[in-house]
Design an enzyme around this catalytic site. Structure first.
Site, PDB file in Angstrom:
ATOM      1  N   ASP A 125       0.798  -1.039   0.132  1.00 50.88           N
ATOM      2  CA  ASP A 125       0.109  -0.066   0.023  1.00 50.88           C
ATOM      3  C   ASP A 125       0.754   1.150  -0.099  1.00 50.88           C
ATOM      4  O   ASP A 125       0.639   2.304  -0.687  1.00 50.88           O
ATOM      5  CB  ASP A 125      -0.778   0.065   1.221  1.00 50.88           C
ATOM      6  CG  ASP A 125      -1.910  -0.950   1.036  1.00 50.88           C
ATOM      7  OD1 ASP A 125      -2.463  -1.475   0.116  1.00 50.88           O
ATOM      8  OD2 ASP A 125      -2.644  -1.451   2.197  1.00 50.88           O
ATOM      9  N   GLU A 232      -8.189  -0.848   6.403  1.00 51.90           N
ATOM     10  CA  GLU A 232      -7.707   0.256   5.802  1.00 51.90           C
ATOM     11  C   GLU A 232      -6.478   0.098   4.781  1.00 51.90           C
ATOM     12  O   GLU A 232      -5.575  -0.633   5.073  1.00 51.90           O
ATOM     13  CB  GLU A 232      -7.350   1.488   6.429  1.00 51.90           C
ATOM     14  CG  GLU A 232      -8.724   1.787   7.393  1.00 51.90           C
ATOM     15  CD  GLU A 232      -9.556   2.682   6.884  1.00 51.90           C
ATOM     16  OE1 GLU A 232      -9.308   3.176   5.869  1.00 51.90           O
ATOM     17  OE2 GLU A 232     -10.830   2.787   7.408  1.00 51.90           O
ATOM     18  N   CYS A 233      -6.380   0.952   3.552  1.00 54.47           N
ATOM     19  CA  CYS A 233      -5.232   0.751   2.782  1.00 54.47           C
ATOM     20  C   CYS A 233      -4.087   1.763   3.158  1.00 54.47           C
ATOM     21  O   CYS A 233      -3.064   1.696   2.557  1.00 54.47           O
ATOM     22  CB  CYS A 233      -5.628   0.851   1.262  1.00 54.47           C
ATOM     23  SG  CYS A 233      -6.244   2.493   0.979  1.00 54.47           S
ATOM     24  N   GLY A 234      -4.429   2.445   4.223  1.00 51.20           N
ATOM     25  CA  GLY A 234      -3.507   3.528   4.522  1.00 51.20           C
ATOM     26  C   GLY A 234      -3.692   4.924   4.067  1.00 51.20           C
ATOM     27  O   GLY A 234      -3.284   5.906   4.711  1.00 51.20           O
TER      28      GLY A 234
END
Length: 252
Positions: A125, A232-234
């Site tokens: 990510d 969450e992907c960041g």
């Protein structure tokens, strides 16, 4: 878009949060356009319900830069869906990608999504999503970022305000209080399409290797992403730009 972006110090964040919590989504976008002027951008993933935010925001600010972080691993259907919306809504899309090609990344680190490890996903990510978004914000001189997050999506998002300043730019969430019913009603009212994967049982879609349809055993729609290792992907976490830590074990 009109006007010049205000200095960050001129905004009373607490007062803005109180003001915007009870207004409708279009008013939030109008406030953001007036407040931040040419410093306002939005992000899009061209995911399942992306047509909502794209239509809502561009109905107020037609020429707003729409940042699309293309990881290079999106399904073919996503690229075709993106082209459909770009043409239909006349979007001012700014495509950003990692300077590291998928082939180079895989040669150096392997197929990170196959390692069944949160740290591997976080590295992925950071390379493919967080760094390109950070660069987009800097190159576009953004002071505020409109994002289509909703409180009903993840545990982290339940704690968000309509407007925040987690890092160097403000984040504005016009549809934060919306739910699946509200989304459906907006799409129907404006004759907007879902991503084609919706009909295959997906409630959220990202990269082809890390998205799957919703199953009866899933407790949350975001469990269908990242092999259930994180939510969450960041891109929407409150830490530094370089971090992509998941907030618990379980998108956009």
């Amino acid at each position: 878009m009109v006007g010049v972006a205000l200095e960050k110090s001129e905004i009373n964040l607490e007062a803005a949060q109180q003001q915007l919590e009870s207004v409708d989504a279009r008013e939030v976008v109008e406030w953001a356009a007036k407040t931040f002027g040419d410093g306002l951008v939005m992000s899009t993933s061209f995911g399942i319900q992306s047509a909502v935010m794209l239509h809502l925001v561009t109905s107020v600010v037609p020429d707003i830069p729409a940042i699309w972080v293309d990881t290079g691993y999106l399904p073919p259907e996503t690229y075709r869906f993106a082209e459909e919306l770009i043409e239909r809504l006349q979007l001012n899309v700014k495509v950003y990608q990692s300077p590291m090609s998928p082939a180079r990344m895989e040669a150096l680190y392997g197929k990170l999504w196959e390692q069944n490890d949160v740290e591997a996903f976080n590295r992925y990510d950071q390379i493919r999503k967080v760094e390109p978004m950070q660069r987009a914000i800097a190159e576009l001189n953004a002071t505020a970022w409109l994002a289509g997050l909703r409180r009903d999506q993840t545990k982290h998002r339940q704690s968000l305000h309509v407007v925040e300043r987690p890092l160097d730019v403000y984040k504005v969430h016009p549809i934060l209080t919306w739910n699946a019913k509200t989304i459906y009603e907006y799409l129907t009212a404006h004759d907007l399409p879902y991503h084609p994967f919706f009909d295959l049982g997906y409630v959220t879609v990202g990269d082809w290797h890390s998205s799957r349809p919703l199953m009866a055993t899933d407790e949350n729609g975001r469990d269908t992403r990242f092999q259930g290792l994180k939510q969450e992907c960041g891109l929407h976490l409150p830490q530094t730009w370089g971090e992509a830590e998941s907030l618990d074990s379980s998108l956009l």
